[in-house]
Enzyme design. Structure first.
Site, PDB file in Angstrom:
ATOM      1  N   LEU A   3      14.310  38.514 -35.443  1.00 57.49           N
ATOM      2  CA  LEU A   3      14.519  37.983 -34.092  1.00 57.49           C
ATOM      3  C   LEU A   3      13.208  37.816 -33.341  1.00 57.49           C
ATOM      4  O   LEU A   3      13.016  36.828 -32.633  1.00 57.49           O
ATOM      5  CB  LEU A   3      15.442  38.901 -33.288  1.00 57.49           C
ATOM      6  CG  LEU A   3      16.935  38.660 -33.425  1.00 57.49           C
ATOM      7  CD1 LEU A   3      17.710  39.666 -32.582  1.00 57.49           C
ATOM      8  CD2 LEU A   3      17.325  37.244 -33.036  1.00 57.49           C
ATOM      9  N   CYS A   4      12.310  38.768 -33.500  1.00 52.48           N
ATOM     10  CA  CYS A   4      11.030  38.684 -32.791  1.00 52.48           C
ATOM     11  C   CYS A   4      10.203  37.514 -33.321  1.00 52.48           C
ATOM     12  O   CYS A   4       9.536  36.820 -32.551  1.00 52.48           O
ATOM     13  CB  CYS A   4      10.254  39.988 -32.909  1.00 52.48           C
ATOM     14  SG  CYS A   4      11.106  41.373 -32.129  1.00 52.48           S
ATOM     15  N   THR A   5      10.278  37.282 -34.620  1.00 56.30           N
ATOM     16  CA  THR A   5       9.549  36.150 -35.203  1.00 56.30           C
ATOM     17  C   THR A   5      10.125  34.839 -34.697  1.00 56.30           C
ATOM     18  O   THR A   5       9.385  33.917 -34.335  1.00 56.30           O
ATOM     19  CB  THR A   5       9.574  36.223 -36.738  1.00 56.30           C
ATOM     20  OG1 THR A   5       8.912  37.430 -37.140  1.00 56.30           O
ATOM     21  CG2 THR A   5       8.867  35.026 -37.365  1.00 56.30           C
TER      22      THR A   5
END
Length: 158
Positions: free
Chosen positions: A49-51
């Site tokens: 998700l952060c990527t």
């Protein structure tokens, strides 16, 4: 677990910060005065998700630049991990390391959250816009990754 996190609101002064960045520099709020800042807090570099969030911001970076924004991502990752994230994802903006999570706590972006049915303490995915005078112009806690860019376009008038 800690007490309830801070909840900042539009119109309040943005908490000061001074953090080490990927690439070996530092970033601090005082030196950013005179231009708006998009400050986003995320749990961990190189996670799915952060990527996705980081790449969405990368792919729309010019839109923020055109509006005068400096984009700064903050996570509890050590600088070496941020360096790897920047290199692997070709991120054009600043990533800062808040290993002590003091800055995240000051912004209310650190606290209890539900991860897969367990209550844990960690980064609360949050985004803030700070105007040229250092005042919060947008505050969003518990950001939904898929709608992040559309939300910013709407709320910041981009």
């Amino acid at each position: 677990m800690s007490s309830a996190p801070v909840k900042l609101a539009v119109g309040e002064d943005a908490p000061a910060f001074d953090l080490p960045t990927a690439g070996g520099g530092r970033v601090d709020l005082a030196s950013l005065r005179g231009a708006p800042v998009l400050l986003w807090f995320y749990p961990a570099a190189n996670t799915s998700l952060c990527t996705k969030q980081a790449c969405d911001l990368r792919d729309n970076h010019q839109m923020f630049l055109d509006a005068g924004y400096r984009v700064i991502g903050v996570s509890p990752d050590p600088v070496a991990e941020l360096d790897r994230f920047v290199a692997e994802q070709e991120l054009p903006y600043t990533l800062a390391s808040d290993e002590s999570h003091e800055v995240m706590e000051a912004y209310g972006a650190w606290g209890e959250k539900n991860m897969y049915g367990r209550i844990v303490e960690g980064t609360i995915r949050s985004t803030f816009a700070i105007d040229a005078e250092g005042v919060l112009s947008f505050v969003k806690y518990r950001v939904g990754t898929p709608k992040h860019i559309a939300l910013l376009q709407e709320k910041l008038g981009l």
